[in-house]
Design an enzyme around this catalytic site. Structure first.
Site, PDB file in Angstrom:
ATOM      1  N   SER A 105      -2.243  -4.093   2.923  1.00 61.04           N
ATOM      2  CA  SER A 105      -1.476  -3.725   1.737  1.00 61.04           C
ATOM      3  C   SER A 105      -0.550  -4.851   1.293  1.00 61.04           C
ATOM      4  O   SER A 105       0.114  -5.489   2.103  1.00 61.04           O
ATOM      5  CB  SER A 105      -0.648  -2.480   2.036  1.00 61.04           C
ATOM      6  OG  SER A 105       0.131  -2.137   0.921  1.00 61.04           O
ATOM      7  N   LYS A 128      -1.793  -2.229  -2.705  1.00 60.42           N
ATOM      8  CA  LYS A 128      -0.357  -2.490  -2.691  1.00 60.42           C
ATOM      9  C   LYS A 128       0.409  -1.170  -2.587  1.00 60.42           C
ATOM     10  O   LYS A 128       0.016  -0.163  -3.179  1.00 60.42           O
ATOM     11  CB  LYS A 128       0.014  -3.212  -3.997  1.00 60.42           C
ATOM     12  CG  LYS A 128       1.493  -3.458  -4.211  1.00 60.42           C
ATOM     13  CD  LYS A 128       2.045  -4.547  -3.310  1.00 60.42           C
ATOM     14  CE  LYS A 128       3.569  -4.622  -3.354  1.00 60.42           C
ATOM     15  NZ  LYS A 128       4.115  -5.345  -2.184  1.00 60.42           N
ATOM     16  N   CYS A 164      10.716   1.207   5.584  1.00 58.68           N
ATOM     17  CA  CYS A 164      11.575   1.248   4.402  1.00 58.68           C
ATOM     18  C   CYS A 164      12.853   1.977   4.747  1.00 58.68           C
ATOM     19  O   CYS A 164      12.841   2.898   5.553  1.00 58.68           O
ATOM     20  CB  CYS A 164      10.881   2.014   3.270  1.00 58.68           C
ATOM     21  SG  CYS A 164       9.341   1.284   2.786  1.00 58.68           S
ATOM     22  N   GLY A 194      10.087  -6.670  -2.672  1.00 55.69           N
ATOM     23  CA  GLY A 194      10.836  -5.499  -3.116  1.00 55.69           C
ATOM     24  C   GLY A 194       9.918  -4.379  -3.554  1.00 55.69           C
ATOM     25  O   GLY A 194      10.275  -3.534  -4.364  1.00 55.69           O
ATOM     26  N   GLY A 211      -4.439  -9.908   6.044  1.00 58.33           N
ATOM     27  CA  GLY A 211      -3.351  -9.942   5.073  1.00 58.33           C
ATOM     28  C   GLY A 211      -3.183 -11.302   4.424  1.00 58.33           C
ATOM     29  O   GLY A 211      -3.968 -11.696   3.555  1.00 58.33           O
ATOM     30  N   ASN A 214      -1.697   2.772   0.233  1.00 57.09           N
ATOM     31  CA  ASN A 214      -0.489   2.578   1.037  1.00 57.09           C
ATOM     32  C   ASN A 214       0.678   3.161   0.250  1.00 57.09           C
ATOM     33  O   ASN A 214       0.799   2.930  -0.960  1.00 57.09           O
ATOM     34  CB  ASN A 214      -0.311   1.071   1.268  1.00 57.09           C
ATOM     35  CG  ASN A 214       0.939   0.720   2.055  1.00 57.09           C
ATOM     36  OD1 ASN A 214       2.049   0.762   1.528  1.00 57.09           O
ATOM     37  ND2 ASN A 214       0.756   0.378   3.309  1.00 57.09           N
ATOM     38  N   THR A 266       5.413  -6.688   8.599  1.00 58.27           N
ATOM     39  CA  THR A 266       6.038  -7.999   8.783  1.00 58.27           C
ATOM     40  C   THR A 266       7.285  -7.923   9.676  1.00 58.27           C
ATOM     41  O   THR A 266       7.873  -6.858   9.842  1.00 58.27           O
ATOM     42  CB  THR A 266       6.446  -8.583   7.425  1.00 58.27           C
ATOM     43  OG1 THR A 266       7.276  -7.633   6.770  1.00 58.27           O
ATOM     44  CG2 THR A 266       5.229  -8.863   6.569  1.00 58.27           C
ATOM     45  N   ASN A 272       8.167 -12.857   2.716  1.00 61.98           N
ATOM     46  CA  ASN A 272       8.155 -12.251   1.398  1.00 61.98           C
ATOM     47  C   ASN A 272       9.219 -11.176   1.314  1.00 61.98           C
ATOM     48  O   ASN A 272       9.516 -10.480   2.289  1.00 61.98           O
ATOM     49  CB  ASN A 272       6.771 -11.680   1.052  1.00 61.98           C
ATOM     50  CG  ASN A 272       6.569 -10.274   1.573  1.00 61.98           C
ATOM     51  OD1 ASN A 272       7.029  -9.302   0.979  1.00 61.98           O
ATOM     52  ND2 ASN A 272       5.894 -10.157   2.708  1.00 61.98           N
ATOM     53  N   ALA A 273       9.820 -11.121   0.144  1.00 61.77           N
ATOM     54  CA  ALA A 273      10.756 -10.038  -0.175  1.00 61.77           C
ATOM     55  C   ALA A 273      10.424  -9.639  -1.606  1.00 61.77           C
ATOM     56  O   ALA A 273      11.144  -9.943  -2.548  1.00 61.77           O
ATOM     57  CB  ALA A 273      12.197 -10.522  -0.054  1.00 61.77           C
TER      58      ALA A 273
HETATM   59  C1  LIG Z   1       3.372 -10.544  -0.054  1.00 58.86           C
HETATM   60  C2  LIG Z   1       3.225  -9.394   0.878  1.00 58.86           C
HETATM   61  C3  LIG Z   1       3.400  -8.095   0.410  1.00 58.86           C
HETATM   62  C4  LIG Z   1       3.259  -6.997   1.263  1.00 58.86           C
HETATM   63  N1  LIG Z   1       3.412  -5.736   0.775  1.00 58.86           N
HETATM   64  C5  LIG Z   1       3.223  -4.671   1.606  1.00 58.86           C
HETATM   65  C6  LIG Z   1       3.293  -3.330   1.112  1.00 58.86           C
HETATM   66  O1  LIG Z   1       3.482  -3.100  -0.073  1.00 58.86           O
HETATM   67  N2  LIG Z   1       3.143  -2.297   1.987  1.00 58.86           N
HETATM   68  C7  LIG Z   1       2.909  -2.517   3.323  1.00 58.86           C
HETATM   69  O2  LIG Z   1       2.772  -1.574   4.092  1.00 58.86           O
HETATM   70  N3  LIG Z   1       2.809  -3.781   3.812  1.00 58.86           N
HETATM   71  C8  LIG Z   1       2.962  -4.848   2.980  1.00 58.86           C
HETATM   72  N4  LIG Z   1       2.844  -6.126   3.489  1.00 58.86           N
HETATM   73  C9  LIG Z   1       2.575  -6.323   4.918  1.00 58.86           C
HETATM   74  C10 LIG Z   1       1.088  -6.607   5.186  1.00 58.86           C
HETATM   75  O3  LIG Z   1       0.291  -5.508   4.793  1.00 58.86           O
HETATM   76  C11 LIG Z   1       0.850  -6.913   6.667  1.00 58.86           C
HETATM   77  O4  LIG Z   1       1.248  -5.797   7.441  1.00 58.86           O
HETATM   78  C12 LIG Z   1       1.620  -8.123   7.127  1.00 58.86           C
HETATM   79  O5  LIG Z   1       1.633  -9.116   6.128  1.00 58.86           O
HETATM   80  C13 LIG Z   1       1.061  -8.735   8.426  1.00 58.86           C
HETATM   81  O6  LIG Z   1      -0.257  -9.149   8.280  1.00 58.86           O
HETATM   82  P1  LIG Z   1      -0.682 -10.683   7.927  1.00 58.86           P
HETATM   83  O7  LIG Z   1       0.051 -11.553   8.895  1.00 58.86           O
HETATM   84  O8  LIG Z   1      -2.163 -10.705   8.073  1.00 58.86           O
HETATM   85  O9  LIG Z   1      -0.235 -10.915   6.526  1.00 58.86           O
HETATM   86  C14 LIG Z   1       2.967  -7.218   2.626  1.00 58.86           C
HETATM   87  C15 LIG Z   1       2.789  -8.529   3.088  1.00 58.86           C
HETATM   88  C16 LIG Z   1       2.902  -9.606   2.237  1.00 58.86           C
HETATM   89  C17 LIG Z   1       2.711 -10.994   2.787  1.00 58.86           C
END
Ligand SMILES: Cc1cc2nc3c(=O)[nH]c(=O)nc-3n(C[C@H](O)[C@H](O)[C@H](O)COP(=O)(O)O)c2cc1C
Ligand SMILES: Cc1cc2nc3c(=O)[nH]c(=O)nc-3n(C[C@H](O)[C@H](O)[C@H](O)COP(=O)(O)OP(=O)(O)OC[C@H]3O[C@@H](n4cnc5c(N)ncnc54)[C@H](O)[C@@H]3O)c2cc1C
Ligand SMILES: Cc1cc2nc3c(=O)[nH]c(=O)nc-3n(C[C@H](O)[C@H](O)[C@H](O)COP(=O)(O)OP(=O)(O)OC[C@H]3O[C@@H](n4cnc5c(N)ncnc54)[C@H](O)[C@@H]3O)c2cc1C
Ligand SMILES: Cc1cc2nc3c(=O)[nH]c(=O)nc-3n(C[C@H](O)[C@H](O)[C@H](O)COP(=O)(O)O)c2cc1C
Ligand code: FES
Ligand code: FES
Lengths: 266, 305, 305, 266
Positions: C22, C46, C131, C73, C267, C100, C195, C70-71
């Site tokens: 997501s 997302k 959250c 929001g 991700g 999600n 994250t 990332n932030a």
């Molecule tokens: C830019 C960005 C936006 C994300 N937005 C969400 C989100 O909306 N909901 C969520 O559960 N996780 C979100 N995540 C977390 C990812 O789904 C994932 O759990 C996390 O990035 C770790 O995996 P990766 O190292 O493969 O990126 C986001 C991650 C990134 C980098």
């Protein structure tokens, strides 16, 4: 001159000698190097990969001493096995590279050992330390085991040894067919002093044979390394002693008396 | 003009805020060929226990993206050998020595601290609480505020003359709770972070790469996590903080200092370049000159919206 | 022979165990030019909230060693627009869609779940519990077992027909406690990790780089931490687990699978190469062939001393 | 041919044109490129640095269409500012490199706009999109601001524009002395259509001037990027609109109508 340096060196050459095998010349004012010592190289200006890579010194470029060798640089001989060695292989002459070394203890030169009693046993890339070591023991035998013709070609620098060089390959393409331990079996005597470097399985077999024959035997071990100078305690190898169970390959090795090692745990 | 980089922490003045991190600099002496030990703020030695420890089986380390795992198993010479063999050598060097200590029980921690108290040439003890309490079913001192309080109180009592620095584990939900616990226990300063528990699987062998399965992640990969924790700790206490985690360059060290660290420790970087910590000192000096500022003014100067 | 890569999770059969994570794959449609969406196990879209959200001020991202913060929001179009505008498009693609979801209160979470329940073309909801609960002074749902239990129970009730996957935060002392809490709340599967909270300081400006100060660390830097948490979770439950964190290659995905993941999510890798997830599928297929094994046999086959 | 590609391309050339400035030719079957579009390049086979780097398309190598341009590769023009661009500058012809693009929306070509009304305003590296854009508007003016002589040299490709090219430098070393907004002030009229690319301060001043004069104005913005395709939502820029506060530079830009942007928050 310092005994060990941490310096930016210049890459002099980086020649592919056969597929996946390279010789690299690295220029820096080289402190004394004992046969069996190694250097740690930073393979990229990046933290991925993060750690330096250990490589044995194959040749010292320039002048030579008696037991040890100093000069204006070193030649390394390496095989590409992963990302670090791949990155090394892409480097061009003129590039700079961080070098730390020489590190570790080389092969021990035992008082009163006659060159004629010495048997050097190498397997694959384990050939590296013997180019320096044979200058110390000009009469020594060198038994070299390779998988096939490509690896056997690594011994071309040793041709001058004439009949004192014996090659065996697993596929029989060069020299005799079989493992290097078969060669050793024919040559070993009670008075032999064996110096060995190669894959763990080979070293274990060599050590066992030396034990049976009552020969002294020194082996050069490999371990993943972080610091190379005995501080991270990462490159541990289990010893047979009870009191101090582990030794560090980088600072207490890489060469060990084979009777010291717990071969079951290697 | 030479910049004054000195800092006072827990009543002790250090030449500069750049220390080496425990377990990454041996007993200091191993680095004599490669760096000028007298240019360091302090050398923090490998973690010491009451008895010598032989450590974990191999493999003990594995490289990861921008980091490494270690599961050394706290191999060390033991506190006695440190005092009799290492400390006399270290005393000859004009740099401050900090002893990192750990134990398997509260009693062991306090016994180690007691032996070190009054040892000549020692400037502080750093208490590594990221260790399991064998008497409490292996619960890690550093992840339970009550256990952390107990162990730090005991060390505080045992180390009558020595400043006590408590080193926190990052492996907690809320670092502020741990900060409060060790502050209440009387620590003089807090260092953070220790490594983050992690694992690498060898997919060919279908086994963990490390014999111990789990190891601690260190190196640049963890720096942003460490900076965040330092900043959260900063908001929770007025005690001096010492920032640790992935510091490779002066710029990295300055992130911690600006976020509120009185000093920093250079760890894994010393493996990549044994002269790293001194380069960090040089870089901080250069930064202060370029920005016409002082360490004091810089420390904790982070502005947040 | 083509390998069977399909897996059943919470009663739903997925083509293969490789999903997108997501927030890193938009609503899926954005990738049509660059990858074959029909080769994915699932697309996780997302994070969706009840109302559209505009997200955080800029800068929202910053690169770190082997990672990024990332932030964002949680900027998103809102659940209604998703159902009316995105889902009909996604339905045309032969791949499973997972929504999600998140909220600022328990009621919001359950309202979002209710709207999605029965939406055509949706295979599951994934509940992002990392959250803050605005009604509880900002305590994060995902770091408090009681709050996590409440929110997952509510979603479980609201999503009558949809399988519920709960996505855990790594930012806890003991992941097993969270696993138990959401299992008790009736989740059908667990995905981890989200994250890791982290910060980067701009040392020239003496400010955090991100407008939000703190952001979430993702990418290869966190993989060893994620693998460790997956394995710890594995030992705490028999529910299907979905591994997430720093997966760039098939080898990385296999680390999670061998440690016990029924599926994985790719991700940050999709930013570096939008075709990453499909390459992971190919790589797993190759591995199974080379090792003459099956996904089933491989899953959880980790041997530990 | 696809409209956007994700492919391994070949580095054709990588020439230092002056200290810190490079022109790089990258070969791949190039889909149509609109002036102002960009590509994302993977700068190393490493995860440190992790993210691709965005670079505008300077030239299309090969054939040309009308508003848009396709060919057998692109030329990029870049300045070394950090580690990513440094790594790029060390690449050698023949190496491969991952290219994603072309991305974003180029400068809008508005119906009925006469070339003679168009003013292109570039600052520093903001020169990049105008090499393509001037082919669309052959009669356009090009006002270029540089810090000094080195940067002003970037305009050498534009010499053929004759008096339609006006250069200003901060230090007066080339052209007039001062900022490019001073040049614009002289040329802008109500009917002008302005296309601008450069540092944020310059864009803000240009936008303000356009607003005062009632000219239409399009600006190309920069932001740190992760995905380049509108999915990470990382490259947000605040707009003046209430309902939808942020736009993504990579997918909704990089070119925006200047009245859309919240210049206070840039
Ligand atoms: C830019 C960005 C936006 C994300 N937005 C969400 C989100 O909306 N909901 C969520 O559960 N996780 C979100 N995540 C977390 C990812 O789904 C994932 O759990 C996390 O990035 C770790 O995996 P990766 O190292 O493969 O990126 C986001 C991650 C990134 C980098
Ligand atoms: C003291 C010492 C001296 C050495 N001398 C030489 C030499 O002269 N020439 C030479 O070619 N190599 C030598 N090696 C081995 C060399 O260090 C490794 O091949 C290298 O570090 C691998 O790095 P990589 O990034 O390419 O591979 P990685 O990506 O790190 O690993 C790729 C594969 O190689 C294996 N591997 C990693 N490290 C070693 C190792 N130390 N030994 C064996 N396999 C390993 C890994 O398990 C993996 O399967 C020496 C090692 C030591 C410890
Ligand atoms: C759509 C777009 C098109 C671009 N086109 C070009 C081009 O044609 N030629 C060119 O030379 N550059 C261009 N840039 C800028 C280029 O992307 C950055 O200079 C590059 O990403 C910096 O990477 P680095 O690793 O070298 O620097 P980093 O190490 O990432 O950063 C070094 C310094 O540069 C600054 N920086 C980083 N990214 C940017 C950025 N996007 N803009 C301005 N400063 C930045 C950082 O704040 C830091 O101070 C473009 C950027 C965008 C968004
Ligand atoms: C090989 C190794 C051994 C370590 N040993 C100890 C130790 O004995 N005691 C301790 O408190 N921390 C120990 N640490 C943790 C470091 O002191 C430091 O907290 C951690 O590595 C993070 O910093 P870095 O990223 O700069 O390495 C060790 C770290 C490494 C890499
Ligand atoms: S590699 Fe660090 S102790 Fe040997
Ligand atoms: S860079 Fe990802 S949305 Fe623009």
């Amino acid at each position: 001159m310092e005994t060990r340096i941490n310096r930016q060196a210049h890459l002099l050459y980086n020649r592919k000698i056969r597929d996946g095998y390279f010789r690299m010349g690295v220029g820096f004012a080289t402190p004394e190097v004992a046969p069996g010592q190694f250097v740690m190289l930073r393979v990229a200006e990046s933290f991925d990969p993060l750690l330096r890579r250990p490589l044995g010194v194959y040749k010292v470029l320039g002048s030579r001493g008696k037991w040890a060798f100093k000069g204006t640089g070193v030649e390394l001989l390496y095989r590409v096995v992963g990302r670090g060695t791949h990155l090394l292989s892409t480097k061009e002459p003129g590039e700079t590279m961080d070098v730390l070394g020489p590190l570790g203890n080389g092969f021990p030169v035992i008082n009163g050992v006659e060159s004629t009693k010495v048997i050097m046993v190498g397997g694959g890339m384990g050939i590296v330390p013997f180019h320096l070591l044979r200058k110390v023991f000009p009469e020594a035998l060198f038994l070299f085991g390779a998988r096939g013709a490509v690896e056997a070609g690594l011994a071309s620098d040793f041709k001058g040894m004439g009949r004192k060089l014996k090659i065996t390959t697993e596929d029989g393409s060069v020299g005799t067919k079989g493992l290097v331990t078969a060669l050793l079996k024919k040559e070993i005597t009670k008075g032999s002093v064996i110096y060995a470097c190669g894959p763990p399985g080979m070293l274990k077999a060599v050590a066992a044979m030396a034990l049976r024959e009552g020969s002294r035997c020194y082996v050069s071990l490999e371990r993943a390394m972080a610091c190379g100078i005995g501080v991270c305690l990462g490159c541990a190898v289990k010893t047979r002693k009870k009191e101090k169970t582990y030794k560090m390959v980088c600072s207490e090795g890489p060469v060990f008396d084979s009777t010291l090692i717990d071969w079951e745990k290697l | 003009m030479k910049k004054d980089l000195s800092v006072e922490i827990a009543g002790v003045r250090f030449k500069n805020p750049v220390w080496t991190a425990s377990g990454t600099f041996g007993y200091g002496l191993e680095f004599r060929d490669f760096t000028d030990l007298e240019r360091l703020g302090a050398v923090v030695v490998k973690g010491l226990s009451l008895k010598p420890r032989t450590g974990n089986p191999a493999p003990r380390i594995v490289e990861t993206p921008c980091g490494m795992l270690n599961a050394i198993g706290l191999q060390n010479v033991g506190v006695e050998a440190f005092i009799t063999e290492k400390l006399p050598e270290l005393e000859k060097i004009d740099t401050r020595i900090v002893a990192n200590i750990f134990g398997e029980t509260v009693a062991e921690y306090s016994e180690v601290a007691k032996r070190l108290d009054g040892a000549p040439g020692l400037s502080a003890v750093e208490v590594n609480i990221s260790c399991p309490n064998v008497k409490k079913g292996g619960i890690v001192f550093g992840t339970d505020p009550k256990e952390a309080f107990r162990v730090v109180s005991a060390v505080r009592k045992a180390a009558k003359r020595l400043p006590v620095i408590t080193k926190l584990s990052p492996n907690v939900t809320d670092i502020k709770v741990m900060v409060k616990a060790v502050e209440d226990a009387g620590t003089d300063a807090i260092s953070l972070i220790n490594t983050i528990p992690a694992m690498v699987v060898d997919v060919e062998k279908r086994r963990p790469v490390l014999a111990n399965a789990i190891g601690g992640l260190s190196g640049p990969a963890i720096r942003p996590v460490a900076v965040r924790l330092l900043w959260e700790a900063r908001k929770a206490t007025r005690l001096p903080l010492i920032g640790i985690g992935g510091i490779m360059t002066a710029g990295d060290a300055l992130e911690f200092i600006i976020a509120g660290a009185a000093a920093v420790q250079v760890g894994t970087a010393s493996f990549i370049d044994p002269d790293s910590a001194v380069r960090v000192v040089d870089g901080i000096e250069g930064y202060l000159g370029r920005h016409r500022t002082t360490l004091k003014e810089l420390t904790g100067s982070l502005e947040v919206n």
